[in-house]
Design a protein around this motif. Structure first.
Motif, mmCIF file in Angstrom:
data_model
loop_
_atom_site.group_PDB
_atom_site.id
_atom_site.type_symbol
_atom_site.label_atom_id
_atom_site.label_comp_id
_atom_site.label_asym_id
_atom_site.label_seq_id
_atom_site.Cartn_x
_atom_site.Cartn_y
_atom_site.Cartn_z
ATOM 1 N N LEU A 84 20.833 32.287 26.756
ATOM 2 C CA LEU A 84 21.184 32.044 25.280
ATOM 3 C C LEU A 84 21.974 30.613 25.430
ATOM 4 N N VAL A 85 22.924 30.296 26.340
ATOM 5 C CA VAL A 85 23.589 29.062 26.337
ATOM 6 C C VAL A 85 22.574 28.122 26.709
ATOM 7 N N THR A 87 19.316 28.050 26.639
ATOM 8 C CA THR A 87 18.434 27.631 25.701
ATOM 9 C C THR A 87 18.951 26.803 24.600
ATOM 10 N N VAL A 88 19.935 27.131 23.872
ATOM 11 C CA VAL A 88 20.711 26.329 22.715
ATOM 12 C C VAL A 88 21.089 25.169 23.102
ATOM 13 N N ILE A 89 21.879 24.883 24.320
ATOM 14 C CA ILE A 89 22.308 23.513 24.823
ATOM 15 C C ILE A 89 21.000 22.617 25.119
ATOM 16 N N THR A 90 19.921 23.206 25.737
ATOM 17 C CA THR A 90 18.756 22.453 26.018
ATOM 18 C C THR A 90 18.081 21.885 24.657
ATOM 19 N N THR A 91 18.070 22.776 23.838
ATOM 20 C CA THR A 91 17.721 22.430 22.320
ATOM 21 C C THR A 91 18.264 21.048 21.545
ATOM 22 N N SER A 92 19.609 20.899 22.286
ATOM 23 C CA SER A 92 20.295 19.950 21.385
ATOM 24 C C SER A 92 19.828 18.357 21.862
ATOM 25 N N VAL A 93 19.121 18.700 22.976
ATOM 26 C CA VAL A 93 18.316 17.214 23.353
ATOM 27 C C VAL A 93 17.612 16.558 22.197
ATOM 28 N N ILE A 196 21.067 15.264 33.095
ATOM 29 C CA ILE A 196 22.754 15.733 32.946
ATOM 30 C C ILE A 196 22.442 17.353 32.840
ATOM 31 N N LEU A 197 21.473 17.874 32.062
ATOM 32 C CA LEU A 197 21.841 19.204 31.659
ATOM 33 C C LEU A 197 21.047 20.175 32.727
ATOM 34 N N PHE A 198 20.120 19.728 33.490
ATOM 35 C CA PHE A 198 19.793 20.689 34.543
ATOM 36 C C PHE A 198 20.817 20.824 35.467
ATOM 37 N N PRO A 199 21.499 19.830 36.208
ATOM 38 C CA PRO A 199 22.560 20.504 37.019
ATOM 39 C C PRO A 199 23.816 21.276 36.262
ATOM 40 N N LEU A 200 23.999 20.957 35.187
ATOM 41 C CA LEU A 200 25.158 21.963 34.543
ATOM 42 C C LEU A 200 24.623 23.259 34.180
ATOM 43 N N THR A 201 23.354 23.571 33.655
ATOM 44 C CA THR A 201 22.852 24.787 33.588
ATOM 45 C C THR A 201 22.474 25.557 34.320
ATOM 46 N N PHE A 202 21.990 24.950 35.609
ATOM 47 C CA PHE A 202 21.446 25.847 36.847
ATOM 48 C C PHE A 202 22.722 26.008 37.924
ATOM 49 N N LEU A 203 23.481 25.136 37.901
ATOM 50 C CA LEU A 203 24.670 25.141 38.764
ATOM 51 C C LEU A 203 25.816 25.856 37.840
ATOM 52 N N SER A 204 25.446 26.869 37.634
ATOM 53 C CA SER A 204 26.762 27.817 36.707
ATOM 54 C C SER A 204 26.424 29.138 36.709
ATOM 55 N N ASN A 205 27.257 29.886 36.364
ATOM 56 C CA ASN A 205 27.185 31.506 36.483
ATOM 57 C C ASN A 205 26.209 31.794 35.433
ATOM 58 N N ALA A 206 25.319 31.200 34.950
ATOM 59 C CA ALA A 206 24.314 31.717 33.961
ATOM 60 C C ALA A 206 23.374 32.819 34.408
ATOM 61 N N PHE A 207 22.962 32.755 35.758
ATOM 62 C CA PHE A 207 21.722 33.670 36.368
ATOM 63 C C PHE A 207 22.301 34.427 37.370
ATOM 64 N N LEU A 217 29.992 25.234 46.974
ATOM 65 C CA LEU A 217 29.159 25.033 45.691
ATOM 66 C C LEU A 217 30.116 25.581 44.411
ATOM 67 N N GLN A 218 30.752 26.819 44.806
ATOM 68 C CA GLN A 218 31.663 27.713 43.923
ATOM 69 C C GLN A 218 32.571 26.873 43.192
ATOM 70 N N TRP A 219 33.140 25.772 43.808
ATOM 71 C CA TRP A 219 34.219 25.032 43.019
ATOM 72 C C TRP A 219 33.733 24.329 41.878
ATOM 73 N N PHE A 220 32.462 23.813 42.131
ATOM 74 C CA PHE A 220 31.782 22.902 40.897
ATOM 75 C C PHE A 220 31.453 24.010 39.835
ATOM 76 N N VAL A 221 30.878 25.184 40.187
ATOM 77 C CA VAL A 221 30.513 26.211 39.352
ATOM 78 C C VAL A 221 31.850 26.683 38.493
ATOM 79 N N ASN A 222 32.920 26.841 39.094
ATOM 80 C CA ASN A 222 34.036 27.391 38.583
ATOM 81 C C ASN A 222 34.520 26.445 37.358
ATOM 82 N N ILE A 223 34.636 24.998 37.708
ATOM 83 C CA ILE A 223 35.167 24.169 36.612
ATOM 84 C C ILE A 223 34.006 23.824 35.700
#
Length: 272
Positions: A84-85, A87-93, A196-207, A217-223
């Protein structure tokens, strides 16, 4: 016979564009309605918000479900908020891309001759795109329900989670609107935005869970703000809890608007 052309002095042009706050809001809503009509006349604009949630949900669930959660049903409470997050964030492009296209086609030049608030075309475009976010949100939750996802938080908290994602995506759209104003082509807007979006969405806890990632890598994902938004949606939909991550997501959205809204408006006014 000599034909004399009358040129409107700059002072009169400024006076013409000086409108009240009420009229500015009304003009912005009218421009938002224009955006809705564009979607109605070219429904293919909705392919990304209708097909992408379905494809991504099916693909990620059946590829990662067994490996991460053991089975698909156990993975759905994790992946649906993440999809959900994303898809919707990507749509804002699309906000920035369509804004650049309208400016390139001279549409905004025609708006200059109208007795409307100069900010109305920009504000209207941003408002109209919230419909796209709503469609993407609804389809993602509906797809999850079809696959067996049953949010324990209940319908009320699911709606709150959806509204939170829409608000945050609207805030993020100001970033891409800024790129749409300053970039030279629509393709460059899209390229910069996805960079900008790809690192933010894939380097997260989304998946995947954060603890499965390397420590460096965890420090970046956590912030990562996206991680906070995903966690907030999970807590709302799965547990019916409005936690600290939800407040952090709203704070992040407010900061983005506070920074990029003035930048975007200033850059837009120079060209409008």
């Amino acid at each position: 016979m000599t034909t004399l052309s009358v040129i409107t002095p700059p002072s009169e042009r400024k006076l013409k564009n000086h409108v009240s706050l009420t009229q500015s809001i009304a003009n912005s809503l009218t421009m938002a309605y224009r955006g809705v009509l564009k979607i109605k006349r070219t429904p293919e604009q909705l392919f990304d918000v209708t097909l992408q949630p379905i494809i991504f949900t099916l693909m990620f669930t059946y590829i990662f479900g067994g490996a991460i959660a053991g089975d698909v049903a156990s993975y759905l409470p994790t992946i649906i908020p993440g999809i959900l997050v994303q898809t919707v964030i990507t749509t804002s492009v699309v906000t920035g891309v369509q804004l650049r296209e309208d400016m390139d086609k001279g549409v905004f030049d025609r708006f200059k001759s109208l007795p409307i608030a100069r900010i109305a075309p920009l504000a209207g475009a941003l408002l109209a795109d919230t419909i796209r976010y709503t469609i993407a949100t609804t389809i993602t939750f509906a797809m999850g329900f079809i696959m067996g996802y049953r949010p324990a938080g209940g319908l009320g908290f699911v709606i709150i989670a959806g509204l939170l994602v829409i608000v945050c995506s609207w805030a993020i759209s100001w970033i891409f609107a800024f790129f749409g104003v300053i970039a030279r082509t629509a393709s460059s807007v899209q390229g910069i935005s996805f960079l900008i979006l790809f690192p933010l969405t894939f380097l997260s806890n989304a998946f995947v869970p954060v603890n499965t990632m390397p420590e460096w890598l965890q420090w970046f994902v956590n912030i990562n703000p996206v991680s906070h938004l995903v966690t907030a949606v999970r807590e709302l939909a799965n547990n019916g809890v409005w936690g600290s991550d939800a407040w952090l997501a709203l704070l992040g959205a407010a900061v983005i608007v506070a920074v990029f809204a003035p930048l975007t408006v200033r850059a837009y006014m120079r060209k409008a």
